[in-house]
Design an enzyme around this catalytic site. Structure first.
Site, PDB file in Angstrom:
ATOM      1  N   ASN A 108       0.750  -1.169   0.061  1.00 19.06           N
ATOM      2  CA  ASN A 108       0.033  -0.073   0.021  1.00 19.06           C
ATOM      3  C   ASN A 108       0.901   1.073   0.089  1.00 19.06           C
ATOM      4  OD1 ASN A 108      -2.092  -1.906   0.145  1.00 19.06           O
ATOM      5  ND2 ASN A 108      -2.225  -1.566   2.501  1.00 19.06           N
ATOM      6  N   ASP A 110      -0.272   4.292   1.027  1.00 11.66           N
ATOM      7  CA  ASP A 110      -1.099   5.163   1.584  1.00 11.66           C
ATOM      8  C   ASP A 110      -0.664   5.715   2.971  1.00 11.66           C
ATOM      9  OD1 ASP A 110      -1.646   3.188   3.440  1.00 11.66           O
ATOM     10  OD2 ASP A 110      -3.473   2.491   2.215  1.00 11.66           O
ATOM     11  N   HIS A 125       5.952  -0.609  -2.694  1.00 11.52           N
ATOM     12  CA  HIS A 125       5.336   0.053  -3.845  1.00 11.52           C
ATOM     13  C   HIS A 125       5.671   1.586  -3.897  1.00 11.52           C
ATOM     14  CE1 HIS A 125       3.059  -3.833  -5.442  1.00 11.52           C
ATOM     15  NE2 HIS A 125       4.491  -3.753  -5.772  1.00 11.52           N
ATOM     16  N   CYS A 133      14.476  10.376  -5.346  1.00 18.26           N
ATOM     17  CA  CYS A 133      15.286  10.797  -6.599  1.00 18.26           C
ATOM     18  C   CYS A 133      15.654   9.601  -7.427  1.00 18.26           C
ATOM     19  CB  CYS A 133      16.881  11.232  -5.924  1.00 18.26           C
ATOM     20  SG  CYS A 133      18.199  11.310  -7.146  1.00 18.26           S
ATOM     21  N   CYS A 160      17.756  16.420  -7.069  1.00 15.22           N
ATOM     22  CA  CYS A 160      18.068  15.910  -5.929  1.00 15.22           C
ATOM     23  C   CYS A 160      19.205  17.079  -5.117  1.00 15.22           C
ATOM     24  CB  CYS A 160      18.653  14.696  -6.211  1.00 15.22           C
ATOM     25  SG  CYS A 160      19.371  14.044  -4.586  1.00 15.22           S
ATOM     26  N   THR A 201      -3.996  -9.612   1.136  1.00 12.52           N
ATOM     27  CA  THR A 201      -3.314  -9.497  -0.052  1.00 12.52           C
ATOM     28  C   THR A 201      -3.124 -10.963  -0.446  1.00 12.52           C
ATOM     29  OG1 THR A 201      -1.529  -9.353  -1.356  1.00 12.52           O
ATOM     30  CG2 THR A 201      -0.857  -9.495   1.028  1.00 12.52           C
ATOM     31  N   SER A 202      -3.521 -11.132  -2.091  1.00 19.68           N
ATOM     32  CA  SER A 202      -3.448 -12.593  -2.599  1.00 19.68           C
ATOM     33  C   SER A 202      -2.200 -12.868  -2.833  1.00 19.68           C
ATOM     34  CB  SER A 202      -4.457 -12.429  -3.599  1.00 19.68           C
ATOM     35  OG  SER A 202      -4.511 -11.441  -4.519  1.00 19.68           O
ATOM     36  N   GLU A 234     -10.802 -14.384   1.437  1.00 14.93           N
ATOM     37  CA  GLU A 234     -11.021 -15.197   0.487  1.00 14.93           C
ATOM     38  C   GLU A 234      -9.793 -16.158   0.597  1.00 14.93           C
ATOM     39  OE1 GLU A 234     -13.851 -16.216  -0.274  1.00 14.93           O
ATOM     40  OE2 GLU A 234     -14.830 -14.275   0.188  1.00 14.93           O
TER      41      GLU A 234
HETATM   42 ZN   LIG Z   1      19.904  11.852  -5.672  1.00 16.45          ZN
END
Ligand SMILES: [Zn+2]
Length: 268
Positions: A108, A110, A125, A133, A160, A201-202, A234
């Protein structure tokens, strides 16, 4: 279900290096929309999905345009700052606080684990509230740059401060590799774990889906124990392929707090 919660509580209580892998199911209970569910973001708006597929290419070809689009277009996930961690997030933070859980590795973006109080979080992720950067992987917060002013003055993209590389969202886009620091740390944590909770999560999205599979194989080859406990609404491919030792079927926001309560009961 009570038996399985008790077994999971015992496994966690005895563990040396328990970790949790989490996914969209955990956050849908906070009202964060998923992507491909019946009312998912992309199910409702296929154009947004096409756009998401093009994001990384857009960034590489024309980072300025990528940034203008990000700052002027609609936010993909709506107002993520307006949602709150749910009892599932809080239970995992509590498991860390009592010294049982060593890492949360989440798909996630979030930031809800961090907001629930988890400190050892690997955003597999990326994180929607961070920037990264593209060259040296240094992380920044959006407030580190005056993005509205850069938009106005036409001085995007931000660069950066360490290496001068071009900054992008920390979110890992389609066709973008998982940042190497994240993939290395995740794999180390997975292979070192003796109990793995898989929550909401599957685990079918690769390379994330490799984490339980590789950990299971490597630890088995070295005769090291690893109990994989799934908490999902599930059964999933992990259940069917025997990657998980057992499934506690239910909502993470209900099962995880019961698990924490069971552990507290046992430790008294
Ligand atoms: Zn950098």
């Amino acid at each position: 279900m009570a038996d399985r919660i008790r077994s999971a509580a015992e496994a966690l209580f005895r563990s040396q290096s328990a970790i949790a892998l989490t996914g969209a199911g955990l956050s849908t209970e906070s009202g964060v929309p998923d992507f491909r569910g019946p009312s998912g973001i992309w199910t409702r708006d296929p154009e947004a999905e096409q756009k998401a597929y093009r994001s990384y290419e857009r960034f590489k070809k024309n980072p300025k345009e990528y940034w203008v689009e990000r700052l002027t277009g609609p936010s993909l996930l709506g107002d993520l700052a307006g949602v709150s961690p749910n009892p599932g997030h809080l239970a995992l933070a509590e498991l860390e606080a009592v010294g049982i859980l060593k890492w949360v590795i989440t798909q996630n973006i979030d930031n809800l684990h961090q907001r629930a109080g988890s400190r050892r979080v690997i955003d597999y992720h990326g994180n929607a509230f961070k920037l990264r950067c593209a060259s040296c992987m240094a992380r920044y917060e959006p407030k580190d740059f005056d993005l509205p002013e850069m938009l106005q003055k036409g001085t995007l993209p931000p660069t950066c401060r360490t290496c001068g590389g071009i900054i992008k969202s920390d979110i890992v886009h389609f066709n973008e590799s998982i940042p190497s620091d994240v993939s290395t740390l995740s794999l180390e944590a997975a292979v070192a774990s003796d109990v793995m909770l898989i929550c909401g999560t599957s685990a079918v999205v690769y390379p994330f889906a490799n984490l339980p599979r590789i950990a299971k194989r490597l630890r088995r080859e070295s005769s090291l124990p690893l109990t994989v406990i799934e908490i999902n609404a599930e059964p999933t491919p992990l259940t069917e392929q025997g990657i998980s030792d057992y499934l506690i079927q239910g909502k993470t926001g209900e099962v995880l707090p019961r698990l924490v309560a069971e552990i507290k009961k046992g430790s008294r």
